[in-house]
Design a protein around this motif. Structure first.
Motif, short mmCIF file in Angstrom:
data_model
loop_
_atom_site.label_atom_id
_atom_site.label_comp_id
_atom_site.label_asym_id
_atom_site.label_seq_id
_atom_site.Cartn_x
_atom_site.Cartn_y
_atom_site.Cartn_z
N ALA A 396 14.33 64.63 55.83
CA ALA A 396 14.66 63.44 55.05
C ALA A 396 13.92 63.40 53.71
O ALA A 396 14.50 63.11 52.67
CB ALA A 396 14.36 62.19 55.88
N HIS A 435 21.45 67.94 57.15
CA HIS A 435 20.27 67.11 57.39
C HIS A 435 20.34 66.49 58.78
O HIS A 435 21.42 66.48 59.41
CB HIS A 435 20.18 66.02 56.32
CG HIS A 435 21.32 65.04 56.38
ND1 HIS A 435 21.26 63.88 57.10
CD2 HIS A 435 22.55 65.08 55.81
CE1 HIS A 435 22.41 63.23 56.98
NE2 HIS A 435 23.21 63.93 56.21
N THR A 438 18.97 60.75 58.67
CA THR A 438 19.39 60.02 57.48
C THR A 438 19.54 61.00 56.31
O THR A 438 18.91 62.06 56.31
CB THR A 438 18.35 58.94 57.09
OG1 THR A 438 17.06 59.57 56.91
CG2 THR A 438 18.23 57.89 58.18
N ASN A 439 20.36 60.62 55.35
CA ASN A 439 20.54 61.49 54.19
C ASN A 439 19.21 61.76 53.51
O ASN A 439 18.40 60.84 53.35
CB ASN A 439 21.47 60.82 53.17
CG ASN A 439 22.93 60.92 53.58
OD1 ASN A 439 23.24 61.45 54.64
ND2 ASN A 439 23.82 60.41 52.75
N TYR A 441 16.55 61.97 50.73
CA TYR A 441 16.46 61.23 49.48
C TYR A 441 16.19 62.22 48.35
O TYR A 441 15.21 62.96 48.37
CB TYR A 441 15.35 60.18 49.53
CG TYR A 441 15.21 59.44 48.21
CD1 TYR A 441 16.24 58.63 47.74
CD2 TYR A 441 14.08 59.60 47.42
CE1 TYR A 441 16.13 57.97 46.53
CE2 TYR A 441 13.96 58.95 46.21
CZ TYR A 441 15.00 58.14 45.77
OH TYR A 441 14.90 57.49 44.56
N GLU A 467 27.30 67.28 48.65
CA GLU A 467 27.77 66.71 49.91
C GLU A 467 26.67 66.85 50.95
O GLU A 467 26.09 67.93 51.11
CB GLU A 467 29.04 67.42 50.38
CG GLU A 467 29.59 66.86 51.68
CD GLU A 467 30.85 67.57 52.15
OE1 GLU A 467 31.44 67.13 53.15
OE2 GLU A 467 31.24 68.58 51.50
N CYS A 468 26.40 65.76 51.65
CA CYS A 468 25.39 65.76 52.72
C CYS A 468 26.11 65.70 54.06
O CYS A 468 26.96 64.83 54.29
CB CYS A 468 24.44 64.58 52.57
SG CYS A 468 23.40 64.67 51.09
N GLN A 470 25.54 65.55 58.20
CA GLN A 470 24.55 65.28 59.25
C GLN A 470 24.70 66.24 60.41
O GLN A 470 25.81 66.57 60.83
CB GLN A 470 24.67 63.84 59.75
CG GLN A 470 23.59 63.44 60.73
CD GLN A 470 23.60 61.95 61.04
OE1 GLN A 470 24.50 61.23 60.60
NE2 GLN A 470 22.63 61.49 61.78
#
Length: 476
Positions: A396, A435, A438-439, A441, A467-468, A470
């Motif tokens: 994160a 990730h 959570t995305n 930061y 692009e993230c 999960q």
């Protein structure tokens, strides 16, 4: 001494503290005679024997002190961790973040007895820190525990706690009492570190065990450019795969200039290691914050910390050392991600193939960073064109996202010149970041004055066409 207290599963320390408690032996019951009075007496005796009387606690004598198993464990905890509140001792002893009131009361009673024996002292905490008192060993208690743990005179060991506590391997040094006293000026800082250790002890299984040691064991002097220095993190942890992380407790009290000085010290230390052909003894630096930081100002604080890191460190050094940040309540998620980082990279490679194939690319070439075997970038090709994709698996709050992207940009021109793409038209560049919860930061710009214009430009590029995705850590 009589105690109604239940034994805790945390009592594994007993095998080297001399605890070998067994259930109380029952008295023999003789066969009745024809005499009715004797039969009646026997029935009464048998009923009494079936009553669950309190267990008598086995006492050990160390020096001239009689100590129960619980007292010995509390003394050992205070020795390992320098100073703790009664609640923290209860949490550690009973392996629970929320011990029952009876359990907390029991620990309080034992601490009172240890204070009467002049083995333990306490200091009332200010309300602004947290309620209650901090307990620590007296000079007499300190020497008693050295005997209890069989620490040799003059011993110099590595200080890892679980290796000593659970395996009985000598790891504790014969250090002076002054090093063991809890810090008088930074008690809240110290207690947050203890909260961190408690989470390591109660939230990770035996297979995930995260050993740890305090600052007095990982403090390292060095000399670089004819100047003496010392690197002194707050603690060190070792993950099951052997990767070490140095811990820096952060309560947002250090200014940007102080953070710059801290990382300049790290840079000098790494330069000293390189100059003397010595291996880097840690994989990364983990900044630990309290839970409130996650709600108020986490992103601003991370921007401050990672900016100071990137401005102070040499780019190649920064690429070798991963800087992370986590609030206390996300410690398990952050560390489990680090434990599984290699497997997550393998899973991300498969996900990347599936995603790019769905978009019409028939050939995909992934490239791996040699230094840590992590995903670096991929070239996705169809019959007429190709796209270059920067790929990263990120925690994160993770500096490797920036340092890897910096290396990617430095290499981009050579990637366009590869033989595989010479007959194809370029479609441009995009970023895919895998990730956990959570995305990640991604900071917008570096904080404070600096001359790193190229880094600022790279941050802008990183934010474009990103692009993230999960990933489920538990499925890996």
């Amino acid at each position: 001494m009589i105690s109604m207290m239940k034994r805790s599963p945390a009592d594994s320390l007993g095998h080297f503290l001399g605890d070998k408690q067994h259930p109380p032996k029952r008295q023999a019951v003789f066969a009745p005679t024809a005499d009715m009075m004797a039969k009646s007496l026997l029935t009464t005796r048998t009923s009494l024997l079936n009553i669950n009387f309190p267990r008598r606690i086995k006492m050990s004598v160390i020096s001239e002190y009689q100590l129960t198993h619980c007292s010995m464990k509390l003394l050992a905890y205070l020795f390992y961790y320098r100073g703790m509140t009664a609640l923290q001792l209860s949490q550690m002893y009973y392996e629970s973040e929320k011990p029952f009131p009876t359990q907390k009361s029991s620990v309080h009673n034992y601490l009172s007895k240890l204070k009467k024996q002049n083995l333990v002292a306490s200091k009332k905490l200010e309300d602004s820190v947290r309620p209650g008192s901090i307990y620590y060993l007296t000079t007499k208690g300190f020497e008693v525990v050295k005997e209890m743990l069989n620490i040799d005179v003059g011993a110099t060991e590595n200080g890892f706690i679980l290796l000593n506590e659970k395996n009985g391997i000598p790891t504790q040094s014969d250090l002076p009492y002054s090093l063991y006293q809890p810090p008088k000026q930074q008690i809240s800082h110290h207690l947050l570190l203890i909260d961190f250790f408690i989470r390591l002890r109660i939230h990770f299984s035996e297979e995930e065990s995260v050993d740890h040691r305090l600052s007095m064991y990982c403090s390292t002097p060095y000399t670089y450019n004819n100047t003496d220095g010392k690197i002194r993190p707050d603690a060190e942890i070792i993950l099951p795969n052997g990767d070490a992380y140095w811990i820096e407790v952060d309560q947002s009290t250090e200014s940007h200039s102080q953070l710059l000085a801290k990382f300049q010290n790290y840079k000098n230390f790494l330069s000293y290691l390189e100059e003397n052909n010595l291996p880097i003894p840690f994989k990364g630096i983990l900044f630990l914050t309290d839970e409130k930081q996650q709600l108020y100002g986490m992103k601003r604080r991370w921007t401050n910390i990672v900016s100071a890191y990137l401005k102070s460190m040499d780019p190649d050094q920064a690429a070798d050392i991963r800087l992370l940040m986590t609030p206390l309540n996300m410690v398990e998620e952050t560390l489990r991600f680090e434990m599984k980082r290699m497997k997550l990279n393998e899973a991300a490679k498969q996900l990347l193939h599936e995603k790019l194939h769905q978009r019409g690319y028939h050939r995909i070439l992934p490239f791996i960073r040699k230094s840590d075997q992590s995903l670096f970038y991929a070239i996705a090709m169809n019959q007429k064109s190709y796209k270059i994709v920067f790929v990263h698996v990120s925690n994160a709050y993770d500096s490797s996202l920036y340092t890897n992207f910096h290396q990617f940009i430095q290499r981009l021109m050579k990637i366009h010149q590869r033989d595989e793409v010479k007959q194809l038209q370029p479609e441009g560049v995009e970023q895919i970041v895998f990730h956990p919860f959570t995305n990640p930061y991604i900071i917008q710009a570096l904080q404070g004055d600096h001359s790193l214009k190229r880094m600022e430009e790279e941050l802008k590029i990183l934010h474009q066409d990103i692009e993230c995705i999960q990933m489920d850590v538990f499925d890996v």
